[in-house]
Design a protein around this motif. Sequence first.
Motif, PDB file in Angstrom:
ATOM      1  N   ARG A 118       2.505  34.943  28.623  1.00 13.23           N
ATOM      2  CA  ARG A 118       3.719  34.668  29.400  1.00 13.23           C
ATOM      3  C   ARG A 118       3.507  33.570  30.441  1.00 13.23           C
ATOM      4  O   ARG A 118       3.906  33.702  31.608  1.00 13.23           O
ATOM      5  CB  ARG A 118       4.218  35.953  30.056  1.00 13.23           C
TER       6      ARG A 118
ATOM      7  N   ALA B  59      -0.010  27.303  21.773  1.00 10.24           N
ATOM      8  CA  ALA B  59       1.371  27.679  22.090  1.00 10.24           C
ATOM      9  C   ALA B  59       1.582  29.181  21.929  1.00 10.24           C
ATOM     10  O   ALA B  59       2.270  29.809  22.737  1.00 10.24           O
ATOM     11  CB  ALA B  59       2.345  26.900  21.204  1.00 10.24           C
ATOM     12  N   SER B  60       0.968  29.760  20.899  1.00 10.93           N
ATOM     13  CA  SER B  60       1.125  31.212  20.694  1.00 10.93           C
ATOM     14  C   SER B  60       0.434  31.996  21.801  1.00 10.93           C
ATOM     15  O   SER B  60       0.925  33.050  22.225  1.00 10.93           O
ATOM     16  CB  SER B  60       0.605  31.633  19.314  1.00 10.93           C
TER      17      SER B  60
ATOM     18  N   SER C 214      12.649  35.946  15.559  1.00 16.08           N
ATOM     19  CA  SER C 214      11.509  36.204  16.447  1.00 16.08           C
ATOM     20  C   SER C 214      10.265  36.646  15.686  1.00 16.08           C
ATOM     21  O   SER C 214       9.302  37.087  16.290  1.00 16.08           O
ATOM     22  CB  SER C 214      11.882  37.251  17.495  1.00 16.08           C
TER      23      SER C 214
ATOM     24  N   LEU D 160       8.255  28.191  18.252  1.00 16.23           N
ATOM     25  CA  LEU D 160       6.894  28.299  17.726  1.00 16.23           C
ATOM     26  C   LEU D 160       6.931  28.515  16.214  1.00 16.23           C
ATOM     27  O   LEU D 160       6.214  27.843  15.467  1.00 16.23           O
ATOM     28  CB  LEU D 160       6.138  29.451  18.396  1.00 16.23           C
TER      29      LEU D 160
ATOM     30  N   CYS E  62       0.118  30.911  24.911  1.00 13.21           N
ATOM     31  CA  CYS E  62       0.989  30.779  26.077  1.00 13.21           C
ATOM     32  C   CYS E  62       2.100  31.820  26.053  1.00 13.21           C
ATOM     33  O   CYS E  62       2.451  32.404  27.089  1.00 13.21           O
ATOM     34  CB  CYS E  62       1.603  29.375  26.143  1.00 13.21           C
ATOM     35  N   ILE E  63       2.647  32.062  24.864  1.00 10.41           N
ATOM     36  CA  ILE E  63       3.688  33.085  24.724  1.00 10.41           C
ATOM     37  C   ILE E  63       3.108  34.461  25.005  1.00 10.41           C
ATOM     38  O   ILE E  63       3.691  35.253  25.752  1.00 10.41           O
ATOM     39  CB  ILE E  63       4.324  33.034  23.313  1.00 10.41           C
TER      40      ILE E  63
ATOM     41  N   ALA F 269       5.429  28.352  28.453  1.00 14.61           N
ATOM     42  CA  ALA F 269       5.516  28.901  27.093  1.00 14.61           C
ATOM     43  C   ALA F 269       6.844  28.524  26.438  1.00 14.61           C
ATOM     44  O   ALA F 269       7.899  28.542  27.077  1.00 14.61           O
ATOM     45  CB  ALA F 269       5.365  30.416  27.127  1.00 14.61           C
ATOM     46  N   MET F 270       6.769  28.180  25.175  1.00 21.64           N
ATOM     47  CA  MET F 270       7.989  27.866  24.428  1.00 21.64           C
ATOM     48  C   MET F 270       8.615  29.163  23.924  1.00 21.64           C
ATOM     49  O   MET F 270       8.006  30.228  24.021  1.00 21.64           O
ATOM     50  CB  MET F 270       7.669  26.923  23.258  1.00 21.64           C
ATOM     51  N   HIS F 271       9.796  29.060  23.386  1.00 20.24           N
ATOM     52  CA  HIS F 271      10.453  30.215  22.786  1.00 20.24           C
ATOM     53  C   HIS F 271       9.779  30.539  21.453  1.00 20.24           C
ATOM     54  O   HIS F 271       9.320  29.639  20.748  1.00 20.24           O
ATOM     55  CB  HIS F 271      11.942  29.936  22.546  1.00 20.24           C
ATOM     56  N   VAL F 272       9.748  31.809  21.111  1.00 19.42           N
ATOM     57  CA  VAL F 272       9.115  32.243  19.865  1.00 19.42           C
ATOM     58  C   VAL F 272       9.747  31.537  18.666  1.00 19.42           C
ATOM     59  O   VAL F 272       9.032  31.075  17.766  1.00 19.42           O
ATOM     60  CB  VAL F 272       9.191  33.783  19.696  1.00 19.42           C
TER      61      VAL F 272
ATOM     62  N   ALA G 228       3.259  39.445  19.472  1.00 17.64           N
ATOM     63  CA  ALA G 228       2.620  38.222  19.960  1.00 17.64           C
ATOM     64  C   ALA G 228       1.098  38.251  19.800  1.00 17.64           C
ATOM     65  O   ALA G 228       0.492  37.248  19.413  1.00 17.64           O
ATOM     66  CB  ALA G 228       3.004  37.982  21.423  1.00 17.64           C
TER      67      ALA G 228
END
Length: 158
Positions: free
Chosen positions: A114, A107-108, A41, A124, A110-111, A118-121, A46
């Motif tokens: 939230r 993408a970052s 992670s 990314l 979006c994380i 959003a993709m998983h960390v 983030a």
Amino acid sequence: MAVLTGTLTINAAFLAEIKEDDLRLRELLNAAAHDATDSASGRINARERVELYQALRDQLALHFTLEDAYGYFHDAIEDNPWLTRAAEKLHLQHDLLFREMCNIVDASECILYREYNAMHVRDLLSGFMEFFARLAEHEHSENELILAAFDDDIGVGD
């Protein structure tokens, strides 16, 4: 002061400045790679990752803009079709690599916020490392092309 070596024009002041900028780019790339390879992670939160990626995107834009505006190859490639083709291929990669970095920033974000998509960390971070490898290969190829242009310019090439 400009120093001419055959068909390759070198601006000593510009080279000193771009090397300084390259140092900042390398620092940001190394920080992001360290984050991406530290654990599943990452090692930073983030918000810090978004800020790091945004700074990296901006520095990459500056790096590519300077290369595009003052290029290493423009005068040297006119006499050698192989160098011309290689330079054109590398030049086209600038836009692709920059857009890829913009997608990583998006993408970052979006994380961070939230968002539903959003993709998983870990995805990314994996995606960043794939980008990092492509950018490293691009930079290596540019350096090889510069050396080939120097060799061709002084008559060492094939």
